[in-house]
Design a protein around this motif. Structure first.
Motif, PDB file in Angstrom:
ATOM      1  N   THR A  47      41.191  25.775  47.412  1.00 23.74           N
ATOM      2  CA  THR A  47      39.977  26.345  46.832  1.00 23.74           C
ATOM      3  C   THR A  47      40.223  26.612  45.359  1.00 23.74           C
ATOM      4  O   THR A  47      41.181  27.307  45.008  1.00 23.74           O
ATOM      5  CB  THR A  47      39.581  27.657  47.527  1.00 23.74           C
ATOM      6  N   ASP A  62      34.987  28.013  44.482  1.00 20.89           N
ATOM      7  CA  ASP A  62      34.456  29.340  44.766  1.00 20.89           C
ATOM      8  C   ASP A  62      34.156  30.006  43.424  1.00 20.89           C
ATOM      9  O   ASP A  62      35.063  30.270  42.637  1.00 20.89           O
ATOM     10  CB  ASP A  62      35.477  30.161  45.563  1.00 20.89           C
ATOM     11  N   LEU A  75      40.053  36.506  48.455  1.00 17.08           N
ATOM     12  CA  LEU A  75      40.348  35.239  49.103  1.00 17.08           C
ATOM     13  C   LEU A  75      41.667  35.217  49.873  1.00 17.08           C
ATOM     14  O   LEU A  75      41.922  34.285  50.621  1.00 17.08           O
ATOM     15  CB  LEU A  75      40.350  34.107  48.060  1.00 17.08           C
TER      16      LEU A  75
END
Length: 206
Positions: A47, A62, A75
């Motif tokens: 990510t 993200d 996260l």
């Protein structure tokens, strides 16, 4: 395994502004990120964490405009999770294999200037605190939480690209990396004398 790569797209690497234009710095930052993604995507679910909208084909992005610590801590609640900085273009499969195989509740790969270049968290409750000697802060946080912290020692993971001396390391050791090729295409090369130094050719306009 979730692998989080924080990335700043706007005005990146300002300390290189005496060597590179803003557009050159943006492209270098983008290519270093891709160098990191190239090697990390084989180890987990990647990510990219960014404060603004960016697009990278085949990679989850993200968007979180909050401060870095808040965004990262959100996260890494689901462990195991790793945080790997986007300006580590010298990373390779061998280095990351050793990193992910290192035992410990928390594994920390320090940068050369006291920062935290890579972080692996295997136990819930750990909270990051980046900036201003974060390597030492992360060791202290783990100790206070009663977690076993291990230090991961690697030259290639210690080189984060911030200033001219870091670019020199990338030019010397980054063969095959997108970011090194970009610098070469811009005219950068290493002058090997008593002390190696970074030089840039000036291309004549047609």
């Amino acid at each position: 395994m979730r692998i989080v790569i924080p990335f700043k797209a706007n005005n990146p690497k300002s300390r290189l502004s005496t060597l590179l234009s803003e557009s050159e710095r943006k492209e270098l930052a983008r290519l270093m990120l891709l160098d990191v993604v190239d090697v990390t995507r084989n180890f987990g679910d990647v990510t990219i964490l960014c404060p603004e909208e960016v697009e990278f084909e085949g990679v989850r992005v993200d968007v979180d405009a909050s401060d870095l610590n808040t965004a990262v801590n959100r996260l890494i609640d689901n462990v195991p999770a790793a945080v790997i900085m986007s300006d580590l273009p010298l990373l390779n499969k061998e280095v990351l294999t050793r990193f992910f195989e290192t035992e410990g509740d928390v594994v920390i790969a320090p940068g050369r200037k006291g920062g935290t270049n890579m972080l692996l968290v295997r136990k819930r409750g750990f909270r990051v605190s980046y900036h201003y000697g974060s390597f030492f802060k992360h060791l202290e946080i783990a100790l206070k939480l009663g977690m076993k912290a291990e230090i991961f020692d690697s030259f290639f993971s210690s080189v984060d690209i911030d200033d001219e001396s870091d670019l020199l390391e990338l030019m010397m050791h980054g063969e095959g990396k997108r970011s090194q090729k970009f610098l070469k295409d811009l005219g950068f090369y290493v002058c090997f004398e008593k002390t190696p130094r970074l030089e840039r050719r000036v291309f004549m306009q047609p």
